[in-house]
Scaffold this active site. Structure first.
Site, PDB file in Angstrom:
ATOM      1  N   ARG A 165       0.829  -1.206   0.000  1.00  8.02           N
ATOM      2  CA  ARG A 165       0.000   0.000   0.000  1.00  8.02           C
ATOM      3  C   ARG A 165       0.863   1.255   0.000  1.00  8.02           C
ATOM      4  O   ARG A 165       0.547   2.266   0.641  1.00  8.02           O
ATOM      5  CB  ARG A 165      -0.952   0.017   1.194  1.00  8.02           C
ATOM      6  N   SER A 238     -11.435  -0.541   3.101  1.00  4.82           N
ATOM      7  CA  SER A 238     -10.635  -0.898   4.278  1.00  4.82           C
ATOM      8  C   SER A 238      -9.984   0.363   4.840  1.00  4.82           C
ATOM      9  O   SER A 238      -9.246   1.042   4.130  1.00  4.82           O
ATOM     10  CB  SER A 238      -9.560  -1.921   3.906  1.00  4.82           C
ATOM     11  N   GLU A 334      -5.358   3.585   6.177  1.00  4.53           N
ATOM     12  CA  GLU A 334      -5.026   3.345   4.775  1.00  4.53           C
ATOM     13  C   GLU A 334      -5.382   4.532   3.883  1.00  4.53           C
ATOM     14  O   GLU A 334      -4.620   4.859   2.972  1.00  4.53           O
ATOM     15  CB  GLU A 334      -5.733   2.078   4.286  1.00  4.53           C
TER      16      GLU A 334
END
Length: 343
Positions: A165, A238, A334
């Site tokens: 990520r 998420s 995130e």
């Protein structure tokens, strides 16, 4: 002169459904639009931000300066070699629409990344991933444009410095580039990734060898069963990254929490399931005002209606504190967070 929108309402441009305004917004439909902006001296000193689909974004407040909304279109096959087909996709195209388009062309490689929201230009920033595949596995190169003068630069796979990520566009090159086109390298012979537990079970029920379309269909079914539709309830997917811990820390946690969910990484570290940690810390389905952690998937933060960015951040902090207290693990958000008072 490129037209600008003043005090632009961003409510419909972020999937969390947070009300915020951009001081100025410009729609970028061609790389030349950035050059046009560079020739407007009254904009020279304004901070600039790049907005894609708003699906991985928390608006913690109004946005000062100039917001650049990427709307660069285009999907085309560039050519091939012995092993791969190369396709070029405009940064403003829908990611999931692009997955569907490649499957319609008889191409595989993106099926595990089905139904991920957002634009193609945003995908490399986050190094999107799901069900055992990440963007780095299929990216060949990309073209980005400097926000100040519109100059172009090609970034190879290595240049992008992808990690979990993460990418160079979140590291030392953060806030400097607008990704206008992405070139993907897709295999001529499908090499399907079906080892992920839920996906493997879904495909096994077919009782036949799976195709790329079968994988895409199964991924969509699984995601829809766990993740709320932003059109129905505001969310950014998420909300926390799955944390990485050392083998020693994993062993210590496992001794205390035998049901701990963790996955060994090539580095020797373990990736923990953030959703499991949040659920065990008591936050699955729990609300704090108009925001909460989704009742069907503890990893997803949802806006039940009318939430502010400050309320989202307060819930995130409460969840982080609860997980830290119970497991000694700090969760990292995130999504990108914009509009904090310090920014």
């Amino acid at each position: 002169m490129l037209p600008l929108h003043a005090n632009f309402d961003l409510l419909g441009h972020n999937t969390l459904g947070i009300a915020a305004k951009a001081q100025w917004l410009a729609q970028i439909r061609h790389p030349d639009d950035l050059v046009a902006l560079a020739n407007q001296p009254e904009l020279a000193d304004l901070p600039r931000r790049v907005l894609g689909g708003g699906s991985n974004l928390v608006l913690a407040g109004d946005l000062p300066g100039l917001t650049l909304k990427v709307e660069i279109p285009g999907r085309r096959i560039l050519g091939d070699d012995e092993h791969y087909v190369y396709v070029a996709i405009g940064g403003g195209e829908s990611w999931h629409g692009t997955v569907e388009w490649t499957l319609q062309q008889g191409l595989s490689g993106l099926e595990n990344l089905s139904l991920i929201p957002g634009t193609v230009g945003a995908a490399p920033v986050q190094n999107i991933g799901a069900y055992g595949v990440e963007l780095k596995d299929v990216l060949h190169e990309l073209t980005a444009y400097h926000l100040t003068d519109g100059s172009a630069r090609r970034f190879s796979l290595v240049d992008c410095r992808f990690a979990y990520r993460d990418s160079v566009f979140k590291q030392d090159q953060a806030g400097q580039w607008l990704i206008g086109e992405v070139v993907l390298r897709l295999p001529k012979r499908a090499a399907l990734h079906t080892e992920y537990g839920e996906l493997a079970r879904e495909l096994a029920a077919l009782n036949k060898p799976a195709t790329a379309i079968d994988v895409a269909t199964a991924v969509c079914k699984i995601r829809r069963s766990k993740l709320p539709d932003p059109a129905q309830i505001g969310n950014a997917g998420s909300f926390f990254k799955n944390p990485l811990v050392s083998q020693a820390q994993y062993s210590a946690l496992l001794a205390t929490f035998p049901a701990l969910v963790g996955y060994l990484q090539p580095s020797g570290d373990y990736k923990l399931a953030a959703g499991w940690l949040i659920e065990q810390a008591g936050w699955k389905g729990r609300q704090l005002g108009p925001v909460g952690m989704y009742a069907r998937q503890a990893l997803v933060l949802v806006n039940h209606g009318g939430a502010s960015g400050a309320e989202v951040m307060a819930l995130a902090a409460a969840v982080q504190a609860a997980v830290q207290e119970k497991f000694g693990v700090m969760l990292e958000p995130e999504p990108v967070i914009w509009g904090l008072a310090s920014q």
